[in-house]
Design a protein around this motif. Sequence first.
Motif: not given
Length: 220
Positions: A11-23, A53-62
């Motif tokens: 579990m990734w916990i903390g403020e703004n962890r959504i920024e680490d979703l790609s990681s 934000r996800l589309k910047k890491s995953f160009k073909n995000l479905a």
Amino acid sequence: MGFIWNYPTTMWIGENRIEDLSSACKELNISNPLFVTDKDLINLDLIKNITLRLKKSFKNLAIFSNFTGNPIGENVEEGVKVYNSADCDGVIALGGGSGLDVGKAIAFMCNQSRPLWDFEDIGDYSFDEHFGKPIPSFPPREVLQDYILGRVSKGNVKSKIKFNTRVTNTVYKNDKFEISYQDKVNNKILNDTFDYLVVSTGHFSVPFIPEYEGMSSFPG
């Protein structure tokens, strides 16, 4: 500040962890995820910012969001088609319970050849039999509790359960499981032998109530 908790699921916990979703996806070797949420949430600015934000890491995000509250099996089947047609290799589910439930079901079904309901534990007492009519695929807790109590009654399950009992030891010997257990009512140690053993106590099988100052006088 953020941190990672493993118990046992990471579990990734903390403020703004959504920024680490790609990681997080990269750690799971997910390079082409399917983003799953319901049709109400998908239009919120918060969700739009996440997908951008996800589309910047995953160009073909479905993206799959063609369902609402109380989703049904057809919603999962449609999501699986989107997953496979986009050649996805993982699921990002965002909810609400509906989004999380559909996302988990899609992840489970994406490589299955059998229908979704083949994996339902119907046995000899179905939801339809209990309620007298079809119900949504993901019923609320109260509905599940009503069904479980009905199944317990119909199958006379309580007669097969030893209550007020604590297992003290297990030994696998001669292709059998020898179980020692304490009868907590009579304070006796008893023994039985079984063909199979299923350990399902969970992490929190022993209740734990932490002590804190003022607990004895707390009225709640």
